[in-house]
Write a protein that holds these residues in place. Structure first.
Motif, PDB file in Angstrom:
ATOM      1  N   GLU A  37      23.321   6.558  62.256  1.00  0.00           N
ATOM      2  CA  GLU A  37      22.112   6.275  63.288  1.00  0.00           C
ATOM      3  C   GLU A  37      22.245   6.706  64.503  1.00  0.00           C
ATOM      4  O   GLU A  37      21.311   7.343  65.090  1.00  0.00           O
ATOM      5  CB  GLU A  37      21.747   4.787  63.052  1.00  0.00           C
ATOM      6  N   ILE A  42      25.984   2.497  61.526  1.00  0.00           N
ATOM      7  CA  ILE A  42      25.751   2.404  62.998  1.00  0.00           C
ATOM      8  C   ILE A  42      25.761   3.836  63.475  1.00  0.00           C
ATOM      9  O   ILE A  42      25.050   4.482  63.982  1.00  0.00           O
ATOM     10  CB  ILE A  42      26.390   1.292  63.861  1.00  0.00           C
ATOM     11  N   THR A  43      27.087   4.436  63.081  1.00  0.00           N
ATOM     12  CA  THR A  43      27.460   5.693  63.729  1.00  0.00           C
ATOM     13  C   THR A  43      26.719   6.882  63.076  1.00  0.00           C
ATOM     14  O   THR A  43      26.469   7.777  63.749  1.00  0.00           O
ATOM     15  CB  THR A  43      28.762   6.095  63.745  1.00  0.00           C
ATOM     16  N   HIS A  53      18.802   1.355  70.510  1.00  0.00           N
ATOM     17  CA  HIS A  53      19.390   0.947  69.332  1.00  0.00           C
ATOM     18  C   HIS A  53      19.799  -0.588  69.406  1.00  0.00           C
ATOM     19  O   HIS A  53      19.425  -1.297  68.740  1.00  0.00           O
ATOM     20  CB  HIS A  53      20.729   1.581  68.741  1.00  0.00           C
ATOM     21  N   GLN A  93      29.605  -1.181  58.144  1.00  0.00           N
ATOM     22  CA  GLN A  93      28.705  -1.616  59.092  1.00  0.00           C
ATOM     23  C   GLN A  93      28.904  -0.653  60.256  1.00  0.00           C
ATOM     24  O   GLN A  93      27.915   0.102  60.653  1.00  0.00           O
ATOM     25  CB  GLN A  93      29.309  -2.966  59.864  1.00  0.00           C
ATOM     26  N   THR A 141      17.914  -4.218  67.897  1.00  0.00           N
ATOM     27  CA  THR A 141      18.873  -5.105  67.018  1.00  0.00           C
ATOM     28  C   THR A 141      18.291  -6.519  67.021  1.00  0.00           C
ATOM     29  O   THR A 141      17.860  -6.971  68.266  1.00  0.00           O
ATOM     30  CB  THR A 141      20.033  -4.906  67.059  1.00  0.00           C
TER      31      THR A 141
END
Length: 74
Positions: free
Chosen positions: A43, A40-41, A10, A36, A14
């Motif tokens: 994914e 993210i958590t 990840h 945000q 980015t």
């Protein structure tokens, strides 16, 4: 190992371009930052664990430093 692989993947995909003034202002809003983090958590669930490890460790270090300052009278 799988979780570490997810995090590394990840982070490598980015876009790391610098934030402009407008984008930086968005991060002052707690709701935006939370959204945000939630994104993210979803994914990469391992981010939540890693985040808490770093934050908890930082908090312990800061608390210890403050206690030492108080004890030494600085």
């Amino acid at each position: 190992m799988f979780e570490i692989g997810q995090v590394i993947y990840h982070l490598s995909k980015t876009n790391s371009k610098p934030l402009d003034k407008y984008e930086l202002e968005k991060y002052k809003d707690k709701k935006f930052v939370q959204s945000q983090f939630d994104e993210i958590t979803k994914e990469v669930p391992a981010f939540k664990k890693i985040f808490h490890v770093f934050v908890d460790e930082r908090d312990r270090c800061l608390a210890f430093s403050l206690q030492e300052c108080v004890r030494s009278g600085k």
